[in-house]
Design an enzyme around this catalytic site. Structure first.
Site, PDB file in Angstrom:
ATOM      1  N   LYS A   1      14.595 -13.440  11.023  1.00 40.15           N
ATOM      2  CA  LYS A   1      14.423 -11.988  11.103  1.00 40.15           C
ATOM      3  C   LYS A   1      13.008 -11.689  11.561  1.00 40.15           C
ATOM      4  O   LYS A   1      12.051 -12.275  11.044  1.00 40.15           O
ATOM      5  CB  LYS A   1      14.639 -11.383   9.711  1.00 40.15           C
TER       6      LYS A   1
ATOM      7  N   LYS B   1       6.734 -14.051   4.412  1.00 39.46           N
ATOM      8  CA  LYS B   1       6.974 -12.733   3.813  1.00 39.46           C
ATOM      9  C   LYS B   1       8.329 -12.688   3.106  1.00 39.46           C
ATOM     10  O   LYS B   1       8.437 -12.230   1.964  1.00 39.46           O
ATOM     11  CB  LYS B   1       6.936 -11.645   4.901  1.00 39.46           C
TER      12      LYS B   1
ATOM     13  N   LYS C   1      10.483 -14.033  15.560  1.00 42.91           N
ATOM     14  CA  LYS C   1       9.605 -13.087  16.253  1.00 42.91           C
ATOM     15  C   LYS C   1       9.839 -13.190  17.749  1.00 42.91           C
ATOM     16  O   LYS C   1      10.170 -14.264  18.272  1.00 42.91           O
ATOM     17  CB  LYS C   1       8.131 -13.378  15.953  1.00 42.91           C
TER      18      LYS C   1
ATOM     19  N   THR D   1       6.634  -0.064   6.044  1.00 47.95           N
ATOM     20  CA  THR D   1       5.469  -0.950   6.014  1.00 47.95           C
ATOM     21  C   THR D   1       4.284  -0.239   5.374  1.00 47.95           C
ATOM     22  O   THR D   1       3.610  -0.804   4.500  1.00 47.95           O
ATOM     23  CB  THR D   1       5.111  -1.429   7.432  1.00 47.95           C
TER      24      THR D   1
ATOM     25  N   ASN E   1       2.020   3.480  13.677  1.00 45.34           N
ATOM     26  CA  ASN E   1       3.028   3.731  12.649  1.00 45.34           C
ATOM     27  C   ASN E   1       2.552   3.284  11.273  1.00 45.34           C
ATOM     28  O   ASN E   1       2.654   4.028  10.291  1.00 45.34           O
ATOM     29  CB  ASN E   1       4.328   3.009  13.019  1.00 45.34           C
TER      30      ASN E   1
ATOM     31  N   SER F   1      14.048  -3.586   6.392  1.00 46.09           N
ATOM     32  CA  SER F   1      14.928  -4.111   7.443  1.00 46.09           C
ATOM     33  C   SER F   1      16.072  -4.911   6.823  1.00 46.09           C
ATOM     34  O   SER F   1      17.212  -4.853   7.288  1.00 46.09           O
ATOM     35  CB  SER F   1      14.137  -4.986   8.413  1.00 46.09           C
TER      36      SER F   1
END
Length: 435
Positions: free
Chosen positions: A82, A106, A118, A202, A233, A361
């Site tokens: 992910k 994470k 990624k 986030t 963001n 997510s």
């Protein structure tokens, strides 16, 4: 070579440190501290799969430009990989590899059933119009389709990519597969399966970890001051949530410049100013400030929310903040981190601090799988519980091992991954009590 030339050369070397080499060094150190076999390091130190693709695009002026894209999948022992997709001119293969490893860490810290992935494309999106950007987005997802899917690898937005671009990508994937697959991509618009609370996740997670760190060092947030590098963001959401906690944000910088107001910036007004298409540097009633000056301010909280390698051996000695909350990925070099730790700065490492995005997510992916969608209150509640639990796991590990939060975070993540490796028979059943 003059003194000035030496200084410039050293500064360039510091700011261009290879993130892939940095993360490998951190993994090696943590594996050694946990007393694990070196074979564990060799499993964790590099992605299991990396794809490089060529993406030729016809621009509106007739020119054909062949862009390079990447997708890195680190480890899938906990679940499908992910991670986001970034469009940036400075994307490199090693950066994408490092980011995929960070994503694994994470997920492991937050105990999510996901691995790390990624993606990236070497492009300046500002040089493309909307049609060209859509074609690039669709072409990229077509090229990586063989290795992605809701049970294999789940992309998401990252630097310079948006929910709209995720919608283009999932539309392209659905055309190829012949039916609607909302769980392929997260960070989508809500109307096509996105999650409530994802856009701010986030920044909300950054705020939660800052709040927990403040409790750990007896810092009253209602009397605290902060500065934020980056107002995209993540930076803007962090500013909003910290402001709600009573924190006085005195300085903000981004690519356009920086602003400073000793008595605190009007965050609500500033957010509206930026939403209207303006840039930070044009905001009035403030003094201009550089990154170097902002980092050296006598504040309580510093939030690097921009890019890698910002806290270095050169500027770390000037940082006076009690808490450094790494909202960006890899904002501190190893030398900068060591200096801050020696000074007693409470560092919230990136693989914990900015894990709120991948957490929500994950919630979005779960909702897509169930085809049942949560209210925002439930999303935020679940996120808070996950972030607090992750913080406590890292904080406890740091106390047990007598180390800083960064090393503790890696040890928590690696312990979780090793337990999965052993359960699957990928490595020998050793003495887990060492961990």
């Amino acid at each position: 070579m003059t003194v000035e030339e030496h200084k410039v050369e050293a500064d360039i070397a510091t700011h261009n440190q290879n993130p892939y080499e940095i993360v490998q060094s951190l993994i090696k150190d943590s594996v050694d501290t946990l007393g694990l076999e070196e074979s564990i390091y060799h499993i964790l130190k590099k992605p299991m799969r990396v794809l490089e693709v060529a993406i030729p695009i016809r621009k509106d002026n007739g020119e054909i430009v062949n862009y390079t894209g990447y997708r890195s999948q680190h480890l899938d022992i906990l679940g499908p990989t992910k991670g986001g997709i970034r469009f940036h001119p400075d994307v490199t293969l090693d950066e994408v590899k490092a980011l995929s490893i960070w994503m694994s860490m994470k997920s492991a810290i937050l105990e999510l059933p996901l691995g790390g992935g990624k993606g990236g494309v070497i492009v300046n999106p500002k040089e493309l119009n909307s049609r060209e950007l859509e074609e690039l987005s669709r072409s990229y997802i077509r090229k990586i389709t063989p290795i992605i899917g809701p049970k294999k690898d789940i992309p998401a937005p990252d630097m310079n990519t948006t929910p709209e671009m995720m919608a283009w990508m999932i539309d392209e994937y659905d055309k190829l597969e012949g039916y609607n697959i909302p769980g392929l991509i997260t960070g989508k618009p809500i109307i096509i399966g996105g999650s409530q609370g994802r856009l701010e996740a986030t920044g909300r997670g950054v705020m939660i970890t800052i709040r927990e760190a403040a409790n750990a060092i007896d810092l009253d947030l209602s009397r605290a001051t902060a500065a934020i590098q980056g107002f995209g963001n993540v930076g803007s959401a962090t500013a909003h949530f910290l402001h709600e906690c009573g924190v006085k944000i005195v300085a903000i910088t981004d690519a356009s410049g920086g602003i400073y107001h000793k008595e605190g910036l009007n965050i609500k007004e500033l957010l509206e100013f930026v939403v209207d298409g303006n840039v930070i540097a044009d905001y009035s009633h403030c003094q201009p400030i550089s990154n170097e000056e902002m980092f050296a301010l006598p504040i309580d909280i510093l939030v690097p929310a921009a890019i890698e390698n910002q806290i270095t051996a050169e500027n770390a000695p000037t940082i006076q903040a009690k808490i450094v909350a790494e909202a960006a990925n890899g904002p501190s070099t190893p030398e900068g981190n060591d200096i801050l730790e020696e000074k007693g700065t409470f560092i919230i490492p990136d693989i914990l601090c900015n894990a709120g995005g991948v957490t929500v997510s994950y919630f979005e992916w779960v909702q897509n799988t169930m085809n049942y969608y949560w209210k925002e209150e439930k999303v935020n509640k679940e996120l808070e519980e996950r972030m607090i639990a992750g913080f406590q796991r890292v904080f406890t590990m740091g106390r047990e091992k007598g180390c800083g939060m960064r090393k503790a975070a890696y040890m928590v993540a690696i312990k979780q991954l090793v337990l999965a490796l052993q359960a699957r028979g990928w490595c020998q059943n050793g003495d887990l009590s060492k961990m």
